[in-house]
Design a protein around this motif. Sequence first.
Motif, short mmCIF file in Angstrom:
data_model
loop_
_atom_site.label_atom_id
_atom_site.label_comp_id
_atom_site.label_asym_id
_atom_site.label_seq_id
_atom_site.Cartn_x
_atom_site.Cartn_y
_atom_site.Cartn_z
N GLY A 30 -14.68 60.23 77.02
CA GLY A 30 -13.99 59.68 75.86
C GLY A 30 -12.48 59.84 75.88
O GLY A 30 -11.82 59.56 74.88
N LEU A 31 -11.92 60.28 77.01
CA LEU A 31 -10.47 60.44 77.11
C LEU A 31 -9.90 59.29 77.94
O LEU A 31 -9.48 59.46 79.07
N GLY A 32 -9.88 58.11 77.35
CA GLY A 32 -9.45 56.91 78.06
C GLY A 32 -8.02 56.97 78.54
O GLY A 32 -7.23 57.79 78.09
N GLU A 33 -7.72 56.05 79.48
CA GLU A 33 -6.37 55.94 80.04
C GLU A 33 -5.89 57.26 80.63
O GLU A 33 -4.79 57.72 80.35
N VAL A 34 -6.69 57.88 81.46
CA VAL A 34 -6.35 59.14 82.09
C VAL A 34 -5.56 58.86 83.37
O VAL A 34 -5.98 58.08 84.21
N GLU A 35 -4.41 59.50 83.48
CA GLU A 35 -3.60 59.45 84.70
C GLU A 35 -3.48 60.86 85.24
O GLU A 35 -3.50 61.83 84.47
N THR A 36 -3.35 60.98 86.55
CA THR A 36 -3.15 62.29 87.16
C THR A 36 -1.83 62.31 87.90
O THR A 36 -1.33 61.26 88.34
N LEU A 37 -1.26 63.48 88.03
CA LEU A 37 -0.05 63.69 88.82
C LEU A 37 -0.36 64.79 89.81
O LEU A 37 -0.76 65.89 89.42
N ASP A 46 -4.61 59.43 76.71
CA ASP A 46 -4.54 59.06 75.30
C ASP A 46 -5.34 60.10 74.52
O ASP A 46 -6.46 60.43 74.90
N ASP A 47 -4.76 60.60 73.45
CA ASP A 47 -5.44 61.67 72.72
C ASP A 47 -6.55 61.19 71.81
O ASP A 47 -7.37 61.99 71.36
N GLY A 48 -6.61 59.90 71.53
CA GLY A 48 -7.68 59.37 70.69
C GLY A 48 -7.75 60.01 69.32
O GLY A 48 -8.82 60.07 68.71
N GLY A 49 -6.62 60.53 68.84
CA GLY A 49 -6.60 61.19 67.54
C GLY A 49 -7.09 62.63 67.56
O GLY A 49 -7.18 63.27 66.52
N ARG A 50 -7.42 63.13 68.73
CA ARG A 50 -7.90 64.52 68.84
C ARG A 50 -6.71 65.49 68.83
O ARG A 50 -5.63 65.17 69.30
N SER A 51 -6.97 66.70 68.39
CA SER A 51 -5.96 67.75 68.42
C SER A 51 -5.86 68.28 69.86
O SER A 51 -6.79 68.11 70.66
N PRO A 52 -4.76 68.95 70.20
CA PRO A 52 -4.66 69.56 71.53
C PRO A 52 -5.82 70.51 71.84
O PRO A 52 -6.34 70.52 72.96
N GLY A 53 -6.28 71.26 70.83
CA GLY A 53 -7.41 72.17 71.05
C GLY A 53 -8.69 71.42 71.37
O GLY A 53 -9.47 71.84 72.23
N GLU A 54 -8.91 70.31 70.68
CA GLU A 54 -10.10 69.49 70.96
C GLU A 54 -10.03 68.89 72.35
O GLU A 54 -11.03 68.88 73.08
N ILE A 55 -8.86 68.40 72.75
CA ILE A 55 -8.70 67.83 74.09
C ILE A 55 -8.97 68.89 75.14
O ILE A 55 -9.67 68.64 76.12
#
Length: 173
Positions: A30-37, A46-55
């Motif tokens: 559910g964490l769409g648009e994931v890029e890696t470096l 994209d956080d999808g409205g989630r808090s940093p703790g939820e992510i």
Amino acid sequence: MSRSVALIRGVGGPTAMKMPALREVLASAGLGEVETLQVAGNLVLDDGGRSPGEIAGVVRDAVLDAFGFDLPVVVRTHVELADAHARNPFAVTAEGRWVQTVFLAEPPSVGTTLDVPAQYPEEAVLDGREVFVRYPEGIGGSKLQAAWFEKRLGVTGTARNANTVAKLVAMSA
């Protein structure tokens, strides 16, 4: 949708993951648009409205389920990451690969201070949920790695050099 940066601690060697597989696992969580470096656990998503703790929880659980690695995850929103980069007192004073930010999962206890022993050449500044470190003699041989700060501050953290932080700020904008 706003962007966040997830930093997975300890990716590499026995805990190496293929970045395309990691992106796929996180997108299916559910964490769409994931890029890696790089291949070091640097994720922009994209956080999808989630808090940093939820992510952090979603990323940690997905990595454990898919790869079998229980690795700490520290998350910053784009705004928080950009602010930390701007506050780094060493970011413009030395070569970027010799300046690191240790991103802490939470602030240390109130009143916690950070004193680098006088015999060490490094400089370090604790500022909220970040420790900014300058390594005038290079990072590789230093005793002041992220684990050193974690032990003294009692908080989980993960370090990234100033060059990487600048790239993550740009990617998450």
